[in-house]
Design a protein around this motif. Structure first.
Motif, PDB file in Angstrom:
ATOM      1  N   HIS A  46     -69.070  53.495  26.091  1.00  0.00           N
ATOM      2  CA  HIS A  46     -68.260  53.190  24.921  1.00  0.00           C
ATOM      3  C   HIS A  46     -69.132  53.178  23.673  1.00  0.00           C
ATOM      4  CE1 HIS A  46     -66.783  49.997  22.061  1.00  0.00           C
ATOM      5  NE2 HIS A  46     -65.706  50.760  22.128  1.00  0.00           N
ATOM      6  N   ALA A  47     -70.303  52.557  23.772  1.00  0.00           N
ATOM      7  CA  ALA A  47     -71.230  52.509  22.646  1.00  0.00           C
ATOM      8  C   ALA A  47     -71.727  53.907  22.287  1.00  0.00           C
ATOM      9  CB  ALA A  47     -72.404  51.594  22.972  1.00  0.00           C
ATOM     10  N   GLY A  48     -71.885  54.756  23.294  1.00  0.00           N
ATOM     11  CA  GLY A  48     -72.371  56.110  23.041  1.00  0.00           C
ATOM     12  C   GLY A  48     -71.469  56.869  22.088  1.00  0.00           C
ATOM     13  N   ILE A  49     -70.164  56.749  22.266  1.00  0.00           N
ATOM     14  CA  ILE A  49     -69.205  57.402  21.363  1.00  0.00           C
ATOM     15  C   ILE A  49     -69.354  56.837  19.953  1.00  0.00           C
ATOM     16  CG2 ILE A  49     -66.750  57.626  20.807  1.00  0.00           C
ATOM     17  CD1 ILE A  49     -66.193  57.760  23.805  1.00  0.00           C
ATOM     18  N   ASN A  50     -69.420  55.517  19.864  1.00  0.00           N
ATOM     19  CA  ASN A  50     -69.512  54.887  18.546  1.00  0.00           C
ATOM     20  C   ASN A  50     -70.862  55.153  17.884  1.00  0.00           C
ATOM     21  OD1 ASN A  50     -66.950  53.975  18.972  1.00  0.00           O
ATOM     22  ND2 ASN A  50     -67.534  51.886  19.497  1.00  0.00           N
ATOM     23  N   PHE A  51     -71.923  55.264  18.676  1.00  0.00           N
ATOM     24  CA  PHE A  51     -73.235  55.598  18.118  1.00  0.00           C
ATOM     25  C   PHE A  51     -73.253  57.026  17.565  1.00  0.00           C
ATOM     26  CE2 PHE A  51     -75.536  52.336  20.995  1.00  0.00           C
ATOM     27  CZ  PHE A  51     -75.268  51.330  20.079  1.00  0.00           C
ATOM     28  N   PHE A  52     -72.499  57.918  18.216  1.00  0.00           N
ATOM     29  CA  PHE A  52     -72.402  59.287  17.701  1.00  0.00           C
ATOM     30  C   PHE A  52     -71.820  59.271  16.294  1.00  0.00           C
ATOM     31  CE2 PHE A  52     -69.691  62.940  16.795  1.00  0.00           C
ATOM     32  CZ  PHE A  52     -70.598  63.986  16.912  1.00  0.00           C
ATOM     33  N   PHE A  53     -70.740  58.508  16.108  1.00  0.00           N
ATOM     34  CA  PHE A  53     -70.118  58.427  14.792  1.00  0.00           C
ATOM     35  C   PHE A  53     -71.002  57.667  13.806  1.00  0.00           C
ATOM     36  CE2 PHE A  53     -66.150  59.198  17.292  1.00  0.00           C
ATOM     37  CZ  PHE A  53     -65.776  60.366  16.656  1.00  0.00           C
ATOM     38  N   THR A  54     -71.786  56.726  14.290  1.00  0.00           N
ATOM     39  CA  THR A  54     -72.760  56.050  13.431  1.00  0.00           C
ATOM     40  C   THR A  54     -73.766  57.064  12.888  1.00  0.00           C
ATOM     41  OG1 THR A  54     -72.577  53.989  14.695  1.00  0.00           O
ATOM     42  CG2 THR A  54     -74.533  54.247  13.315  1.00  0.00           C
ATOM     43  N   PHE A  55     -74.229  57.935  13.783  1.00  0.00           N
ATOM     44  CA  PHE A  55     -75.202  58.958  13.390  1.00  0.00           C
ATOM     45  C   PHE A  55     -74.609  59.913  12.359  1.00  0.00           C
ATOM     46  CE2 PHE A  55     -76.938  63.269  14.076  1.00  0.00           C
ATOM     47  CZ  PHE A  55     -78.257  63.039  13.696  1.00  0.00           C
ATOM     48  N   THR A  56     -73.374  60.365  12.569  1.00  0.00           N
ATOM     49  CA  THR A  56     -72.763  61.297  11.611  1.00  0.00           C
ATOM     50  C   THR A  56     -72.547  60.617  10.256  1.00  0.00           C
ATOM     51  OG1 THR A  56     -70.492  60.761  12.361  1.00  0.00           O
ATOM     52  CG2 THR A  56     -71.621  62.630  13.421  1.00  0.00           C
ATOM     53  N   THR A  57     -72.248  59.315  10.269  1.00  0.00           N
ATOM     54  CA  THR A  57     -72.093  58.570   9.018  1.00  0.00           C
ATOM     55  C   THR A  57     -73.412  58.523   8.255  1.00  0.00           C
ATOM     56  OG1 THR A  57     -70.316  57.195   9.927  1.00  0.00           O
ATOM     57  CG2 THR A  57     -71.477  56.342   7.997  1.00  0.00           C
ATOM     58  N   ILE A  58     -74.503  58.287   8.982  1.00  0.00           N
ATOM     59  CA  ILE A  58     -75.825  58.256   8.366  1.00  0.00           C
ATOM     60  C   ILE A  58     -76.156  59.613   7.754  1.00  0.00           C
ATOM     61  CG2 ILE A  58     -78.299  58.064   8.842  1.00  0.00           C
ATOM     62  CD1 ILE A  58     -77.595  55.972  10.979  1.00  0.00           C
ATOM     63  N   VAL A  59     -75.865  60.683   8.487  1.00  0.00           N
ATOM     64  CA  VAL A  59     -76.159  62.036   8.005  1.00  0.00           C
ATOM     65  C   VAL A  59     -75.378  62.339   6.733  1.00  0.00           C
ATOM     66  CG1 VAL A  59     -75.904  64.499   8.511  1.00  0.00           C
ATOM     67  CG2 VAL A  59     -76.801  62.951  10.265  1.00  0.00           C
ATOM     68  N   VAL A  60     -74.086  62.026   6.746  1.00  0.00           N
ATOM     69  CA  VAL A  60     -73.246  62.284   5.565  1.00  0.00           C
ATOM     70  C   VAL A  60     -73.784  61.535   4.349  1.00  0.00           C
ATOM     71  CG1 VAL A  60     -70.976  61.871   4.528  1.00  0.00           C
ATOM     72  CG2 VAL A  60     -71.140  62.846   6.827  1.00  0.00           C
ATOM     73  N   ASN A  61     -74.086  60.258   4.529  1.00  0.00           N
ATOM     74  CA  ASN A  61     -74.571  59.449   3.412  1.00  0.00           C
ATOM     75  C   ASN A  61     -75.949  59.890   2.939  1.00  0.00           C
ATOM     76  OD1 ASN A  61     -72.721  56.941   2.694  1.00  0.00           O
ATOM     77  ND2 ASN A  61     -72.523  57.298   4.886  1.00  0.00           N
ATOM     78  N   PHE A  62     -76.777  60.369   3.866  1.00  0.00           N
ATOM     79  CA  PHE A  62     -78.106  60.849   3.491  1.00  0.00           C
ATOM     80  C   PHE A  62     -78.004  62.121   2.651  1.00  0.00           C
ATOM     81  CE2 PHE A  62     -81.865  63.501   4.324  1.00  0.00           C
ATOM     82  CZ  PHE A  62     -82.878  62.627   3.934  1.00  0.00           C
ATOM     83  N   ILE A  63     -77.137  63.025   3.065  1.00  0.00           N
ATOM     84  CA  ILE A  63     -76.964  64.293   2.349  1.00  0.00           C
ATOM     85  C   ILE A  63     -76.423  64.069   0.936  1.00  0.00           C
ATOM     86  CG2 ILE A  63     -75.648  66.451   2.295  1.00  0.00           C
ATOM     87  CD1 ILE A  63     -75.778  66.474   5.360  1.00  0.00           C
TER      88      ILE A  63
END
Length: 275
Positions: A46-63
């Motif tokens: 369950h955390a793995g799915i949410n961590f994936f979206f955490t990572f994409t959020t970080i990428v979007v905000n970094f860009i």
């Protein structure tokens, strides 16, 4: 106060990452020891799915971070925004007002609009499909929603006229607050109620994750609870009546498979049922 300003004026990216990871770790440990609900689920998948979206959020905000930095700098250089137009005041009061307004526009307003505009709801829906709310749910946002949230945050910085140190402080508090109010932790009822008069407490936010209307369309706040109380969107529901998820996507293959979650914004919208 000056030490806080100096720190967040030059906060390293590593420290910002540590705030994110450290918050999840702390609340993960607490919810394992003092859970609100003893949920029967595989926590790591369950955390793995949410961590994936955490990572994409970080990428979007970094860009997109350069837009936020330039916006904050522009407001200061051009003396633009609410904070820049206010009279001289103590720095602590200036900071509180700024954080309240950033939370109003960047969190409360963004969240409200996502629930009211159908196409934006389709992206935000991924957050609500989680039927096992814990601290990892805080960052379960579709990449498209991360862009929407960024737009509102930037709009908030422009309207408020917030300096970059305040933006970094706000974002750090926002991350911790979201991890806290999503965490599956059991607080004494009186303490949770007391906290809910000032900040968004865990039980207050859990009502927002109840699977049917009108509860889904309530308690939009992230850091401060004042906006829900002021605008009449505060709702209470006893914790023993809570059912997590959203009634349009209660099947596991719809709410617990990454491929489908990524596709939801582009699928045909479904209508809510009232409780």
């Amino acid at each position: 106060m000056n030490d806080i300003i100096n720190y967040f004026s030059t906060i390293p990216s590593l420290h910002r990452s540590l705030i994110l990871v450290g918050g999840i770790t702390i609340f993960w440990l607490i919810e394992n020891s003092f859970p609100l609900f003893k949920m029967q689920y595989k926590k790591w998948p369950h955390a793995g799915i949410n961590f994936f979206f955490t990572f994409t959020t970080i990428v979007v905000n970094f860009i997109l971070a350069f837009i936020l930095i330039r916006t904050a700098a522009w407001t200061i250089d051009h003396n633009f925004g609410i904070l820049q137009w206010l009279p001289q005041m103590p720095i602590w009061l200036y900071t509180i007002i700024g954080l309240l307004l950033l939370d109003l526009i960047g969190a409360y307003l963004a969240h409200l609009v996502e629930h009211k505009v159908k196409i934006l709801w389709q992206f935000h829906l991924i957050h609500h499909t989680d039927t096992w709310i814990d601290t990892t749910t805080a960052n379960r946002h579709h990449p498209g929603e991360s862009v929407v949230r960024f737009v509102f945050t930037t709009l908030g910085v422009l309207i408020v006229g917030a300096p970059m140190w305040m933006v970094f402080l706000y974002q750090s508090l926002s991350v911790i607050a979201s991890q806290f109010n999503h965490a599956n932790i059991s607080l004494p009822e009186k303490l949770d109620v007391f906290l809910s008069y000032f900040i968004v407490s865990p039980n207050m936010h859990k009502v927002h994750h109840h699977y049917v209307l009108p509860y889904t369309d309530s308690n939009y706040g992230n850091i401060f609870s004042v906006w829900d109380r002021l605008f009449g969107t505060f709702t209470y529901l006893p914790k023993d009546q809570l059912i997590y998820g959203v009634d349009t996507h209660m099947l596991p293959e719809e709410n617990n498979e990454l491929k489908n979650l990524l596709k939801i914004p582009f699928q045909k919208s479904r209508s809510f049922k009232n409780s």
